[in-house]
Enzyme design. Structure first.
Site, mmCIF file in Angstrom:
data_model
loop_
_atom_site.group_PDB
_atom_site.id
_atom_site.type_symbol
_atom_site.label_atom_id
_atom_site.label_comp_id
_atom_site.label_asym_id
_atom_site.label_seq_id
_atom_site.Cartn_x
_atom_site.Cartn_y
_atom_site.Cartn_z
ATOM 1 N N GLY A 37 5.914 -0.680 -0.035
ATOM 2 C CA GLY A 37 6.695 0.513 0.314
ATOM 3 C C GLY A 37 7.085 0.472 1.787
ATOM 4 O O GLY A 37 6.819 -0.506 2.489
ATOM 5 N N THR A 97 4.130 4.685 -3.448
ATOM 6 C CA THR A 97 5.167 4.053 -4.275
ATOM 7 C C THR A 97 4.624 2.804 -4.965
ATOM 8 O O THR A 97 4.973 2.497 -6.114
ATOM 9 C CB THR A 97 6.407 3.713 -3.415
ATOM 10 O OG1 THR A 97 6.690 4.841 -2.585
ATOM 11 C CG2 THR A 97 7.623 3.403 -4.273
ATOM 12 N N SER A 102 0.834 -1.204 0.000
ATOM 13 C CA SER A 102 0.000 0.000 0.000
ATOM 14 C C SER A 102 0.870 1.255 0.000
ATOM 15 O O SER A 102 2.027 1.201 0.389
ATOM 16 C CB SER A 102 -0.869 0.007 1.264
ATOM 17 O OG SER A 102 -1.543 -1.220 1.371
ATOM 18 N N GLU A 153 -0.553 -5.500 5.762
ATOM 19 C CA GLU A 153 0.762 -5.550 5.092
ATOM 20 C C GLU A 153 1.646 -6.612 5.735
ATOM 21 O O GLU A 153 2.331 -7.367 5.041
ATOM 22 C CB GLU A 153 1.451 -4.183 5.169
ATOM 23 C CG GLU A 153 0.804 -3.147 4.273
ATOM 24 C CD GLU A 153 1.343 -1.742 4.464
ATOM 25 O OE1 GLU A 153 1.197 -0.943 3.543
ATOM 26 O OE2 GLU A 153 1.894 -1.433 5.532
HETATM 27 C C1 5RP Z 1 1.201 2.072 4.444
HETATM 28 C C2 5RP Z 1 2.656 1.842 4.349
HETATM 29 C C3 5RP Z 1 3.345 2.398 3.158
HETATM 30 O O1 5RP Z 1 4.015 1.389 2.503
HETATM 31 C C4 5RP Z 1 4.308 3.447 3.634
HETATM 32 O O2 5RP Z 1 3.572 4.420 4.348
HETATM 33 C C5 5RP Z 1 5.051 4.098 2.469
HETATM 34 O O3 5RP Z 1 4.168 4.820 1.706
HETATM 35 P P1 5RP Z 1 4.629 5.702 0.459
HETATM 36 O O4 5RP Z 1 5.026 4.761 -0.616
HETATM 37 O O5 5RP Z 1 3.393 6.506 0.130
HETATM 38 O O6 5RP Z 1 5.750 6.580 0.922
HETATM 39 O O7 5RP Z 1 3.288 1.243 5.175
HETATM 40 O O8 5RP Z 1 0.694 1.542 5.626
#
Ligand code: 5RP
Length: 268
Positions: free
Chosen positions: A120, A66, A63, A141
């Site tokens: 991510g 990225t 999620s 996740e």
């Molecule tokens: C969501 C997450 C995401 O992977 C993390 O916040 C990184 O997000 P981004 O790719 O928007 O920086 O752990 O729960």
């Protein structure tokens, strides 16, 4: 420096390479522009998908912003190479992304063993310990990643730290059962230094409610020198704690998109 411009790994387990198919913008004198954070996310995501997705794979879809690029690349690759894949999403957002790109969805009931999970992170330390859950999706996740043969992390260069807390200041998320958040907060404050703040929603009054109907406590100003495996175990012992955003010894490889348009790869 433990990095060089090649696809070969050096003794420090790091290597840097250019991602085919991604063009950097050019300055007028024809030199490559410094890539933006979005360019860096895309570089890391595209490279990870190119390296880790194969035919007949069951893939965990992480999620965050990225992962949007990873799903975009996955859809391109599936179409171009006529691949058969199944996707297990880690959140409502991930499910929407899979649906948007018309990729086949499955779940852990039907497909409990995944070949790879691509996700991510909010921060990645030198041992590939992660802070995750900035988007509030840490529970699913972690579950999906734990079912995968390998967890591959994609991130821009701002997430690459030596120690957790060096770069990311929003804290370590802890998902809790709503009725228990106050006693959990007191319990945590009695054991650890720092602040445990109930995450508040932005366009809604009251707290953030996760995809699982829980609240999040964000642990800020923590000691950066803790033993994260022990800390994770300790927090998980508190009744009402559902999961932490600490991912310890779960990652096989991390890809970081760098400001110069290269991708830094770090192995566990
Ligand atoms: C969501 C997450 C995401 O992977 C993390 O916040 C990184 O997000 P981004 O790719 O928007 O920086 O752990 O729960």
């Amino acid at each position: 420096m433990c990095a060089r411009i090649s696809n070969l790994r050096n003794t420090c387990g790091l290597f840097i390479h250019k991602t085919p198919g991604i063009k950097l913008r050019k300055f007028q004198n024809n030199t490559a522009a410094m890539s933006t954070i979005e360019d860096a996310k895309k570089l890391a995501a595209y490279q990870a998908v190119d390296d880790h997705v194969k035919n007949d794979y069951i893939i965990g879809i992480g999620s965050g912003s990225t992962v949007v690029y990873a799903v975009e690349r996955l859809a391109q690759k599936v179409q171009k190479e006529k691949l058969s894949v199944l996707c297990v999403p880690t959140s409502f957002q991930a499910r929407q992304l899979v649906v948007k790109h018309r990729l086949p969805l499955t779940d852990l009931d039907v497909s409990p063993k995944l070949d790879v999970c691509i996700d991510g992170a909010d921060e990645v330390d030198s041992r590939l310990t992660l802070i995750k859950g900035g988007g509030g999706c840490l529970l699913q996740e972690k579950i999906v990643a734990s079912c995968a043969n390998k967890l591959i992390i994609i991130a821009d260069y701002t997430k690459n730290s030596n120690k957790l807390g060096e770069q990311y200041k929003k804290g370590i998320p802890i998902e809790v059962i709503p009725m228990a958040y106050t006693p959990i907060q007191s319990h945590l404050e009695s054991i650890y230094k720092g602040q445990f703040a109930l995450r508040m929603a932005v366009n809604k009054a009251g707290p953030v409610v996760t995809d699982n109907g829980n609240f999040i406590l964000d642990w800020k100003e923590f000691d950066q020198n803790l033993d994260w495996a022990k800390v994770n175990q300790g927090i998980m012992m508190i009744p009402g704690v559902v999961e932490t955003g600490l991912f310890v010894k779960m990652v096989e490889r991390a890809y970081f998109g760098m400001p110069d348009g290269s991708v830094k790869v770090q192995d566990a």
